[in-house]
Design an enzyme around this catalytic site. Structure first.
Site, PDB file in Angstrom:
ATOM      1  N   GLU A 263       0.838  -1.198   0.000  1.00  0.00           N
ATOM      2  CA  GLU A 263       0.000   0.000   0.000  1.00  0.00           C
ATOM      3  C   GLU A 263       0.873   1.248   0.000  1.00  0.00           C
ATOM      4  O   GLU A 263       1.798   1.366   0.810  1.00  0.00           O
ATOM      5  CB  GLU A 263      -0.900   0.057   1.245  1.00  0.00           C
ATOM      6  CG  GLU A 263      -1.991  -0.983   1.321  1.00  0.00           C
ATOM      7  CD  GLU A 263      -2.831  -0.846   2.592  1.00  0.00           C
ATOM      8  OE1 GLU A 263      -2.852   0.264   3.172  1.00  0.00           O
ATOM      9  OE2 GLU A 263      -3.446  -1.844   2.999  1.00  0.00           O
ATOM     10  N   GLU A 317     -13.394   5.997  -2.013  1.00  0.00           N
ATOM     11  CA  GLU A 317     -14.353   5.251  -1.195  1.00  0.00           C
ATOM     12  C   GLU A 317     -15.133   6.220  -0.315  1.00  0.00           C
ATOM     13  O   GLU A 317     -14.676   6.618   0.756  1.00  0.00           O
ATOM     14  CB  GLU A 317     -13.635   4.202  -0.350  1.00  0.00           C
ATOM     15  CG  GLU A 317     -12.982   3.099  -1.172  1.00  0.00           C
ATOM     16  CD  GLU A 317     -12.382   2.023  -0.303  1.00  0.00           C
ATOM     17  OE1 GLU A 317     -13.059   1.013  -0.043  1.00  0.00           O
ATOM     18  OE2 GLU A 317     -11.234   2.197   0.134  1.00  0.00           O
ATOM     19  N   LYS A 320     -15.820   5.514   3.578  1.00  0.00           N
ATOM     20  CA  LYS A 320     -14.727   5.347   4.530  1.00  0.00           C
ATOM     21  C   LYS A 320     -14.931   6.287   5.720  1.00  0.00           C
ATOM     22  O   LYS A 320     -15.208   7.474   5.542  1.00  0.00           O
ATOM     23  CB  LYS A 320     -13.385   5.674   3.869  1.00  0.00           C
ATOM     24  CG  LYS A 320     -12.752   4.518   3.125  1.00  0.00           C
ATOM     25  CD  LYS A 320     -11.984   3.628   4.068  1.00  0.00           C
ATOM     26  CE  LYS A 320     -11.175   2.591   3.310  1.00  0.00           C
ATOM     27  NZ  LYS A 320     -10.480   1.681   4.208  1.00  0.00           N
ATOM     28  N   GLU A 326      -9.583  10.326   3.891  1.00  0.00           N
ATOM     29  CA  GLU A 326      -9.761   8.874   3.841  1.00  0.00           C
ATOM     30  C   GLU A 326     -10.640   8.445   2.681  1.00  0.00           C
ATOM     31  O   GLU A 326     -10.550   7.320   2.210  1.00  0.00           O
ATOM     32  CB  GLU A 326     -10.364   8.365   5.156  1.00  0.00           C
ATOM     33  CG  GLU A 326      -9.377   8.275   6.297  1.00  0.00           C
ATOM     34  CD  GLU A 326      -8.250   7.296   6.020  1.00  0.00           C
ATOM     35  OE1 GLU A 326      -8.546   6.132   5.683  1.00  0.00           O
ATOM     36  OE2 GLU A 326      -7.074   7.683   6.110  1.00  0.00           O
TER      37      GLU A 326
END
Length: 497
Positions: A263, A317, A320, A326
């Protein structure tokens, strides 16, 4: 004996250095409108992404990825870790259901057992290595242990005294877990998975790390970071984190375990207290990261040794939790639109499609008009092409004939399917051409982005659960006419599929 060990280490180093590095993407699912697996896979194909990491063993994704050749890392979520780590049979069942049932049609190459377990789920840390070993034993029983590697991503935050990299070491309190983990990775020729986020290192550095250093931007020699022990110069945070990881492993006497970054990335939007989470910085980081990984230079400590990397992540997303940033790590929106256009000139075809051989899908002039109409109905119906530009008064209404309208619909579908050759057939009434069929104000969908650069092609709407009714309104799905069209669509679906 010492000479033999040195030669063996050299051989391992050369083998690792000879492997081609790759860029993969993580596929998160915390979206309010998560695309269908077939849409996700079509986007991956269109973007020529050949490595993905799933955060679980989603059956729909594993089926959709079958026969694509895309290399898949499947994850065991942290919430399943305790059960698998305490039961060999639970691990065996998981492998049977989620790996053996899909391999080799789905090209599963690795399994990540949990993620950041030491820092996010420390109570499960005592069973982490057991879970890894149980999963590996199940692979051995299925004769898949040579094809599929097992590891667990760790956070770079457990590396202490990380600069200069040469003196880095792991938080010693985790040695009871890390030493057996590294022993396992070494004995199975696996790799250490590392989650590395220069964005957070930069934010938490109180000005010690410059933004340019975090973003891979060119630095003047006097601005480069120098390891005082080795006099090696570092031009970016990413390399320093990776080399600190190698040093931390060496501190525990492990010197031949390769590192892959599972990641990394940069958010494109943030709250008011996150001023550096911007589109420009996200674009700069990921564009420079891709070039850096793919140019095979390795790191200052290990020049030429591949550091394959997975970008966090494919989609923004919106569900999140946490700060605004985020929700904004993605390369694409849920509908497949790129969040920004990566600057990847000279970096190959990954996430940057070739403009030198632009192709289109057009209706054949000599095709049977009834077959053309049926194909058009399918494209604007089950094919989920937005045919609203064909409405009267819209840019592509004229010329008002089935060939022109079918060409618009066929070409839109073809591009949304990543220009796969079988996406331009329509039961023999369509052909691929290099001649742009755009005319007048009707500009047919193509892959050129803003300001002439290659855009990340949007995902198809095929099999979407979207309530978009543009095609239905175009064909007037009411009354007798609607029934006839519906019958034609159903017949075409049978013929085409």
């Amino acid at each position: 004996m010492a000479l033999l060990i040195l030669l063996l280490l050299l051989a391992v180093s050369q083998t690792t250095a000879g492997e081609d590095p790759y860029i993969g993407v993580n596929i998160g699912t915390d979206l309010s409108d998560m695309p269908h697996p077939t849409q996700v896979v079509a986007l991956l194909k269109a973007q020529r992404i050949q490595h993905v990491r799933l955060y679980n063993a989603d059956q729909g994704m594993l089926v959709a990825l079958a026969k694509t050749g895309i290399r898949v890392m499947v994850s065991i979520p942290n919430e399943e870790l305790l059960g698998i780590g305490q039961s060999n049979s639970t691990a065996a069942n998981w492998v049977s259901r989620n790996i053996v049932a899909h391999y080799p049609a789905t090209n599963i190459t690795s399994i990540s057992v949990g993620s950041d377990v030491l820092t996010t789920l420390p109570n499960a840390a005592p069973v982490l290595v057991n879970a890894i070993k149980f999963v590996h034993s199940a692979l051995v029983a299925s004769h898949l242990d040579k094809q599929i590697k097992v590891s667990s991503p760790i956070s770079s935050s457990i590396i202490l005294d990380s600069f200069p990299p040469s003196q880095a070491f792991f938080n010693r309190s985790w040695n009871p877990v890390l030493v057996p983990l590294l022993n396992f990775l070494q004995s199975t020729d696996s790799f250490l998975m590392l989650n590395a986020y220069p964005y957070y290192d930069y934010r938490q550095s109180n000005g010690a790390i410059s933004l340019d250093y975090a973003l891979f931007k060119p630095l003047a020699p006097n601005k480069e970071a120098v390891d005082a022990n080795t006099l090696v110069h570092y031009t970016n945070v990413f390399d320093a984190i990776v080399d600190a990881t190698y040093s931390a492993m060496a501190f525990l006497n492990f010197t031949n375990i390769p590192v892959i970054v599972t990641e990394t990335g940069w958010p494109s939007k943030g709250d008011s207290n996150e001023p550096d989470a911007t589109l420009e910085n996200a674009n700069t980081y990921n564009s420079n990261l891709i070039r850096h990984v793919m140019n095979k230079t390795g790191t200052p400590k290990n020049p030429g040794v591949a550091v394959s990397t997975y970008i966090y992540e494919l989609y923004n997303e919106d569900m999140k939790p946490g700060p605004l940033s985020e929700k904004h790590w993605g390369l694409f929106e849920a509908n497949g639109d790129p969040v920004y256009i990566l600057r990847l000139t000279g970096s190959g075809s990954l996430l940057s499609n070739d403009t030198t051989n632009q192709t289109y899908c057009t209706a054949k002039d000599d095709a049977d008009p009834k077959m053309l109409q049926a194909a058009l109905d399918w494209a604007c119906g089950p094919g989920k092409v937005d045919c609203s530009p064909l409405l009267q008064g819209k840019p592509c209404y004229e010329p008002d004939n089935v060939i022109a309208h079918a060409t618009y619909a066929f070409n839109t579908y073809y591009h949304r399917m990543g220009k796969a050759s079988d996406a331009c057939d329509f039961n023999g009434v369509a052909d691929i051409t290099t001649t742009d069929p755009s005319h007048g104000s009707c500009r047919l969908p193509e892959s050129l982005g803003r300001d002439g650069t290659m855009a990340n092609i949007t995902a198809p709407l095929m099999n979407s659960t979207s309530s978009d009714s543009s095609a239905r309104s175009f064909y007037g799905m009411g009354g007798f006419t609607g029934i006839l069209v519906l019958i034609k669509v159903m017949l075409w679906t049978v013929i085409y599929l």
